[in-house]
Design a protein around this motif. Structure first.
Motif, PDB file in Angstrom:
ATOM      1  N   VAL A 150       0.903  -1.066  -0.015  1.00  0.00           N
ATOM      2  CA  VAL A 150      -0.049   0.043  -0.095  1.00  0.00           C
ATOM      3  C   VAL A 150       0.921   1.285  -0.023  1.00  0.00           C
ATOM      4  N   PRO A 151       0.823   2.183  -1.024  1.00  0.00           N
ATOM      5  CA  PRO A 151       1.582   3.235  -1.031  1.00  0.00           C
ATOM      6  C   PRO A 151       1.546   4.341  -0.063  1.00  0.00           C
ATOM      7  N   LYS A 152      -0.220   4.459   0.043  1.00  0.00           N
ATOM      8  CA  LYS A 152      -0.474   5.692   0.729  1.00  0.00           C
ATOM      9  C   LYS A 152      -1.211   5.425   2.194  1.00  0.00           C
ATOM     10  N   VAL A 153      -0.779   5.548   3.242  1.00  0.00           N
ATOM     11  CA  VAL A 153      -1.547   5.435   4.523  1.00  0.00           C
ATOM     12  C   VAL A 153      -1.794   6.824   5.119  1.00  0.00           C
ATOM     13  N   THR A 154      -2.967   7.260   5.210  1.00  0.00           N
ATOM     14  CA  THR A 154      -3.312   8.492   6.077  1.00  0.00           C
ATOM     15  C   THR A 154      -3.922   8.154   7.413  1.00  0.00           C
ATOM     16  N   ILE A 155      -3.070   8.917   8.510  1.00  0.00           N
ATOM     17  CA  ILE A 155      -3.649   8.541   9.688  1.00  0.00           C
ATOM     18  C   ILE A 155      -4.172   9.794  10.175  1.00  0.00           C
ATOM     19  N   GLU A 156      -5.672   9.653  10.904  1.00  0.00           N
ATOM     20  CA  GLU A 156      -6.250  10.989  11.521  1.00  0.00           C
ATOM     21  C   GLU A 156      -6.272  10.526  12.727  1.00  0.00           C
ATOM     22  N   VAL A 157      -6.061  11.489  13.831  1.00  0.00           N
ATOM     23  CA  VAL A 157      -6.662  11.412  15.147  1.00  0.00           C
ATOM     24  C   VAL A 157      -7.729  12.196  15.595  1.00  0.00           C
ATOM     25  N   ALA A 158      -8.236  11.399  16.256  1.00  0.00           N
ATOM     26  CA  ALA A 158      -9.378  12.259  16.886  1.00  0.00           C
ATOM     27  C   ALA A 158      -9.766  12.907  18.291  1.00  0.00           C
ATOM     28  N   ASP A 159      -8.389  12.708  18.673  1.00  0.00           N
ATOM     29  CA  ASP A 159      -8.120  13.255  20.182  1.00  0.00           C
ATOM     30  C   ASP A 159      -9.339  13.069  21.222  1.00  0.00           C
ATOM     31  N   GLU A 160     -10.096  12.021  21.385  1.00  0.00           N
ATOM     32  CA  GLU A 160     -11.115  11.837  22.160  1.00  0.00           C
ATOM     33  C   GLU A 160     -12.258  12.732  21.962  1.00  0.00           C
ATOM     34  N   ASP A 161     -12.557  12.947  20.733  1.00  0.00           N
ATOM     35  CA  ASP A 161     -13.908  13.698  20.183  1.00  0.00           C
ATOM     36  C   ASP A 161     -14.439  12.968  19.348  1.00  0.00           C
ATOM     37  N   ALA A 162     -15.803  12.751  19.613  1.00  0.00           N
ATOM     38  CA  ALA A 162     -16.748  11.722  18.652  1.00  0.00           C
ATOM     39  C   ALA A 162     -16.977  12.592  17.356  1.00  0.00           C
ATOM     40  N   GLN A 163     -17.291  13.736  17.665  1.00  0.00           N
ATOM     41  CA  GLN A 163     -17.661  14.761  16.507  1.00  0.00           C
ATOM     42  C   GLN A 163     -16.662  14.838  15.470  1.00  0.00           C
ATOM     43  N   ARG A 164     -15.163  15.001  15.820  1.00  0.00           N
ATOM     44  CA  ARG A 164     -14.224  15.197  15.486  1.00  0.00           C
ATOM     45  C   ARG A 164     -13.772  13.931  14.615  1.00  0.00           C
ATOM     46  N   GLN A 165     -14.003  12.718  15.232  1.00  0.00           N
ATOM     47  CA  GLN A 165     -13.950  11.508  14.674  1.00  0.00           C
ATOM     48  C   GLN A 165     -14.651  11.113  13.415  1.00  0.00           C
ATOM     49  N   SER A 166     -15.913  11.559  13.530  1.00  0.00           N
ATOM     50  CA  SER A 166     -17.068  11.225  12.541  1.00  0.00           C
ATOM     51  C   SER A 166     -16.935  12.386  11.210  1.00  0.00           C
ATOM     52  N   SER A 167     -16.282  13.299  11.699  1.00  0.00           N
ATOM     53  CA  SER A 167     -15.884  14.413  10.448  1.00  0.00           C
ATOM     54  C   SER A 167     -14.596  13.857   9.611  1.00  0.00           C
ATOM     55  N   GLN A 168     -13.699  13.351  10.551  1.00  0.00           N
ATOM     56  CA  GLN A 168     -12.440  12.741   9.797  1.00  0.00           C
ATOM     57  C   GLN A 168     -12.716  11.701   9.084  1.00  0.00           C
ATOM     58  N   VAL A 169     -13.606  10.765   9.439  1.00  0.00           N
ATOM     59  CA  VAL A 169     -14.032   9.551   8.617  1.00  0.00           C
ATOM     60  C   VAL A 169     -14.554  10.031   7.465  1.00  0.00           C
ATOM     61  N   GLU A 170     -15.450  11.047   7.506  1.00  0.00           N
ATOM     62  CA  GLU A 170     -16.104  11.623   6.337  1.00  0.00           C
ATOM     63  C   GLU A 170     -15.253  12.048   5.464  1.00  0.00           C
ATOM     64  N   THR A 171     -14.171  12.985   5.831  1.00  0.00           N
ATOM     65  CA  THR A 171     -13.197  13.727   5.138  1.00  0.00           C
ATOM     66  C   THR A 171     -12.403  12.605   4.234  1.00  0.00           C
ATOM     67  N   CYS A 172     -12.117  11.420   4.928  1.00  0.00           N
ATOM     68  CA  CYS A 172     -11.380  10.093   4.229  1.00  0.00           C
ATOM     69  C   CYS A 172     -12.664   9.619   3.028  1.00  0.00           C
ATOM     70  N   LEU A 173     -13.760   9.434   3.510  1.00  0.00           N
ATOM     71  CA  LEU A 173     -14.769   9.180   2.365  1.00  0.00           C
ATOM     72  C   LEU A 173     -14.882   9.921   1.210  1.00  0.00           C
ATOM     73  N   ALA A 174     -14.716  11.477   1.605  1.00  0.00           N
ATOM     74  CA  ALA A 174     -14.789  12.374   0.563  1.00  0.00           C
ATOM     75  C   ALA A 174     -13.585  12.421  -0.268  1.00  0.00           C
ATOM     76  N   GLN A 175     -12.583  11.871   0.208  1.00  0.00           N
ATOM     77  CA  GLN A 175     -11.342  11.867  -0.856  1.00  0.00           C
ATOM     78  C   GLN A 175     -11.476  10.479  -1.697  1.00  0.00           C
ATOM     79  N   ARG A 176     -12.427   9.875  -1.487  1.00  0.00           N
ATOM     80  CA  ARG A 176     -12.500   8.440  -1.989  1.00  0.00           C
ATOM     81  C   ARG A 176     -11.303   7.582  -1.841  1.00  0.00           C
ATOM     82  N   VAL A 177     -10.901   7.423  -0.659  1.00  0.00           N
ATOM     83  CA  VAL A 177     -10.047   6.418  -0.398  1.00  0.00           C
ATOM     84  C   VAL A 177     -10.604   5.110  -0.474  1.00  0.00           C
TER      85      VAL A 177
END
Lengths: 327, 335, 319
Positions: free
Chosen positions: B67-94
């Motif tokens: 796998v050439p590209k791995v992005t790591i997002e950290v939500a820092d114990e914030d559920a809203q943040r994590q949902s946003s980060q997962v959506e960001t990944c989805l929006a990028q069509r990973v």
């Protein structure tokens, strides 16, 4: 007439000592339900567990007396300890492995704490922003910088000088207890017996009129936030020495514990009023609650309810008694 | 050698089958690997020592699988943040998302959104509240891990009356709760073993220190301590030193120490004979399995079915006696 | 603030793949919904020189109570009612403490924070509460003409509060009280009553935000407020609402929230580490609020200069 005056004097002294009365009441309560609560070693446990909070509370008292606030101290502690660890760690261990940390951790940690505290003051002085905003900004930036520098691996210590402060015992008591007494003494003398202390109180009474009458607000801010940073660094050195590891979560929520201790100790967030001894007693009170609930094996979620209620009761009593005295 | 090696080899077999389709095309070596050209997003609840270990292992797995590209997002114990980060990944069509959820309920929303976007999402370490809703989950078996250490304690003390301090993790998380339940089940039916202090710590060392000191204060004859996570070992050593009971296994005043994780502290504790038994979490398997599975799902568009949807890999017990053999499977010893 | 937002938006959409995709824009809007409602209430409190530290804890506690009520009755409207009722209750608690007992807002609302959060943890054993009625979950996913419903709700409430602040006597009284409570009292404002009402409104909005939180995330969390508190105060301050009262407004606070959300999403797409993001946000809060203060001071001195010039002209005219 005389009766009324006596009555007022009595209330005034009650107001002054309300915290001690409360502390004694709570100690009596726990002592009656838990046998090991009232022992010499448990006294040492309570005091050594309170030491870090109490010491940071000394610095915080200075800040709150000038009617400002420092919510960055938890992040500041994390960053100062990270810097100190980076300089003082004996290289060679792999990530996550325990390593020895030499005595440089003390001067570097203290210097970093002092410096970061001064950064807070300089931000407020030069950008002319509110203290809550400035320290909110550094709250984010300091923690971000700490993680960026050293990552989130646990940094456990091999037996080395870094544990000296946290784990040494003298005359049957823990070293942090003596440090707490020393810091409190210095803090109280500076506040009560020097021009610096008088300036701080005067500024807290009214920042605007203090500036108009020529008091050095900017310099006193450096003193207050510098003290807060330095005291927080001492607290940090005690904590990492006691627990034997530096973790990325160090200091999270510490600011709230310390501010609560100071406020319970009778220092007014409006500035101009407060004592070091009050803040120390406030910190001890909070630990006594934890320790007592711990010894009677209470449910964990009760802790915050008890603390919240005690905070409000302490403040309401204080305000009501003070009003009574003034009227 | 490593217990998880077995599952790895099975997966390697599956990879080979998948790779056969590409075998005919002469290409750059990396292109033959299953993850060639893919972008995988990893969404973490927070960072700490375990997560750092997992991140390293994921990067290894990504390299092995090409796998050439791995992005790591950290939500820092914030559920809203994590949902946003997962959506960001989805929006990028990973190509796929691996998530360690902070909130075991909110992750259900992430699963729904990923499904709507036709992007595979697999879970690791902390299971969603309803594990049946996720296509694939790989985690440890915290109940079995606790149980093993409970049973080990029974073996170690026999009929001797023993007081135990129980240093718990965070009681709002499945792993924390189940490790504790498992341990208690392991010692159940042995009235000579008695838990005298329950100390919840939220996984932080400071409450562990205070709680252990208080437990030793209330019970000077404490015989054993169960530690829910290796991150709390240093404060336990500290409290034992304070009362002069930090001794090697088998010494007269020794307090039996049992702990879960297998991080560098746990590894060092057993290696140096201060700790009686540890259970290492199967991070190598968990990270490899999730990376492997998300790639496969992205390729085939099919999710695993039935029992293969959830992997609950039991941890590896390591003690001073079996250390030389077992240490290779302990992530904190080998990284 | 507007030029900064436009600049950030242009930079990100020019440099980042997918920043202006529908998916990402919807994500930004969803993230904003809870914060917009809460920051509206917080702004009112800040305007009268108060502070509400309990805002996040109220959101979390209200969501937990609302979730239990919904799981018991299966009715979403009962959930809304319970959330709002919890908000009203805690708003009254804050209001009474601050307006009647004259406690410092910082302490009073901090006490409320501790208690509300702890009671929520006690009720749930620390776990989040799921299993909400389907209509709530579906509502959270619903888009009207491409715009998420939760955002429409959040924006609607923000606009309402903004209108109330700028178009009613009550709103004027808030500004007046914040700028100078003594002058406000002198001109007939019942300051304690106004204070009480402001905390009541703030509490009510937080309670309702708890319901929107459930719509957005699909569950209730007793600790939901832990990260929210600093985000909310940061947004208000960054937008230019001052902590010393009388200065600021709903539009400014909302634009602060927008900027923070746009930035974090953009930095996420860039793949920036979260510690780098924290540093950026810290610097931004300091520089942003300093800029705000500098601008408002310049405006004030300009208007003073204008006034001086006009006075001077009048003088000339007279001579």
């Amino acid at each position: 007439m005389i009766a009324a005056r006596l009555n007022r004097a009595w209330i005034a002294s009650l107001q002054r000592y309300s915290l001690i009365v409360m502390l004694l009441l709570i100690i009596a309560l726990f002592a009656s339900v838990s046998r090991p609560f009232f022992t010499v070693t448990n006294l040492d446990n309570v005091l050594s567990q309170a030491a870090a909070t109490a010491i940071a509370a000394v610095g915080m008292t200075y800040v709150i007396i000038i009617a400002e606030i420092d919510i960055s101290i938890g992040a500041l502690m994390s960053l100062a300890m990270s810097v100190a660890w980076m300089v003082a760690v004996v290289p060679g261990a792999r990530a996550g492995e325990a390593a020895a940390v030499n005595a440089w951790v003390y001067p570097v940690g203290l210097a970093a704490g002092l410096l970061l505290g001064l950064v807070n003051a300089l931000l407020i002085n030069s950008l002319r922003i509110n203290a809550l905003i400035a320290t909110l900004a550094t709250f984010f930036a300091f923690r971000g910088a700490a993680l960026k520098m050293v990552g989130a691996d646990d940094k456990a210590f091999l037996p080395s000088p870094v544990m000296f402060l946290g784990r040494t015992h003298l005359f049957g008591a823990s070293l942090p207890v003596f440090v707490m007494i020393a810091v409190a003494a210095v803090g109280a003398v500076v506040l009560g017996r020097t021009p610096v202390g008088r300036y701080l109180y005067a500024i807290g009474g009214s920042q605007r009129s203090a500036v108009e009458t020529g008091l050095p607000l900017g310099r006193m801010r450096l003193v207050a936030y510098g003290a807060s940073g330095l005291c927080t660094a001492i607290a940090g050195l005690i904590i990492v020495g006691q627990v034997g590891t530096l973790q990325s979560g160090l200091g999270i929520g510490f600011e709230f514990t310390v501010i609560t201790a100071v406020v319970v100790g009778g220092t007014s967030l409006l500035g101009g009023r407060g004592t070091i001894i009050g803040s120390i007693l406030g910190a001890i009170l909070l630990v006594v609650i934890d320790n007592g609930l711990n010894l009677i094996n209470a449910s964990v979620y009760i802790y915050d309810v008890v603390k919240g209620v005690i905070l409000l009761i302490a403040v309401v009593i204080d305000v009501l008694l003070l009003r009574h005295v003034r009227e | 050698m490593i217990p998880g090696m077995h599952s790895r080899m099975l997966l390697a077999g599956a990879t080979l089958l998948g790779g056969l389709a590409l075998a005919g095309i002469p290409a750059h070596a990396a292109d033959n690997k299953p993850g060639a050209g893919m972008h995988i997003c990893i969404s973490l609840d927070k960072v700490n020592a375990s997560r750092e270990g997992q991140i390293r292992l994921w990067k290894q797995a990504a390299q092995e699988l090409g796998v050439p590209k791995v992005t790591i997002e950290v939500a820092d114990e914030d559920a809203q943040r994590q949902s946003s980060q997962v959506e960001t990944c989805l929006a990028q069509r990973v190509n796929g998302v691996i998530e360690i959820p902070w909130d075991d309920q909110a992750v259900l929303q992430d699963i729904r959104r990923a499904r709507a976007a036709h992007i595979p999402l697999v879970g690791m370490d902390q299971a969603p509240a309803d594990v049946g809703t996720i296509d694939y989950f790989s985690g440890s078996n915290p109940y079995a891990d606790g149980l093993k250490l409970g049973e080990e304690l029974v073996k170690l003390v026999g009929d001797k009356p023993t007081k135990v301090a129980d240093i718990q993790g965070a009681l709002d998380q499945y792993n924390g709760i189940e490790r504790d339940k498992g341990f208690k089940a392991g010692i159940a039916g042995h009235p000579n073993i008695r838990i005298v202090a329950d100390i919840p710590t939220d996984w932080h060392p400071e409450p562990a220190l205070a709680g252990m000191e208080n437990a030793l204060e209330a019970n000077p004859d404490l015989g054993a301590v169960f530690v829910a996570s290796d991150g709390m070992l240093p404060p336990v050593w500290s409290a034992l030193q304070k009362v002069g009971r930090y001794t090697k296994v088998g010494a007269p005043k020794h307090v039996i120490v049992l702990s879960i994780d297998g991080d560098p502290q746990g590894c060092a504790g057993v290696k140096s004979d201060y700790m009686d038994a540890g259970v290492a979490q199967p991070f190598a398997e968990m990270t490899y399995d999730t990376m492997k599975m998300v790639i496969e799902m992205a390729k085939t568009g099919k999710e695993p079915t039935g029992k293969d949807r959830v992997a609950r890999i039991p941890g590896l017990m390591y003690t001073p006696a079996n250390f030389s053999k077992a240490s290779a499977g302990v992530w904190g010893c080998s990284e | 603030m507007l030029p900064v937002i436009v600049l950030v938006a242009l930079t990100f959409s020019a440099t980042l793949d997918g920043y202006t995709s529908v998916f990402n824009l919807q994500n930004i809007m969803q993230q904003l919904s809870v914060i917009l409602i809460a920051v509206s209430g917080e702004t009112l409190v800040l305007l009268i020189c108060g502070i509400d530290l309990s805002v996040g804890a109220v959101i979390g506690f209200a969501s937990v109570c609302g979730a239990y009520a919904m799981n018991l009755t299966g009715s979403a409207s009962v959930g809304v009612l319970v959330c709002v009722a919890v908000g009203v209750g805690l708003g009254v608690l804050n209001g009474v403490g601050i307006a009647v007992f004259r406690l410092e807002p910082f302490i009073m609302t901090f006490g409320t924070l501790l208690i509300a959060r702890a009671v929520g943890l006690l009720m749930t054993g620390g776990m989040s509460v799921g299993g909400l009625p389907k209509i709530v979950l579906d509502g959270g996913e619903l888009n009207l003409l491409g715009v998420p419903l939760v955002f429409i709700i959040g924006l609607g409430i923000t606009v309402l509060v903004g209108l109330m602040l700028s178009c009613t006597v009550f709103g004027q009284a808030i500004y007046l009280t914040g700028a100078n409570p003594r002058a406000a009292a002198f001109s007939g404002v019942d300051v304690p009553r106004l204070t009480f009402r402001v905390y009541l409104i703030a509490g009510t909005l937080s309670g309702f935000a708890g319901f929107v939180f459930m719509m957005h995330l699909g569950d209730a969390e007793p600790t939901a407020g832990d990260p929210l508190l600093l985000q909310i105060i940061g947004a208000a301050v960054l937008g230019g609402t001052s902590l010393t009262g009388g200065e600021g407004g709903i539009a400014r606070s909302a634009s602060g929230a927008l900027l923070i959300t746009m930035l974090t999403t953009g930095l996420d797409i860039m793949g920036a580490q979260f510690w780098d993001q924290m540093i950026v946000i810290g610097v931004l809060i300091a520089v942003g609020s300093a800029l705000g203060i500098w601008l408002s001071q310049r405006r004030m001195s300009e208007s003073k200069a204008d006034a001086g010039a006009i006075a001077g002209r009048d003088h000339e005219g007279a001579s």
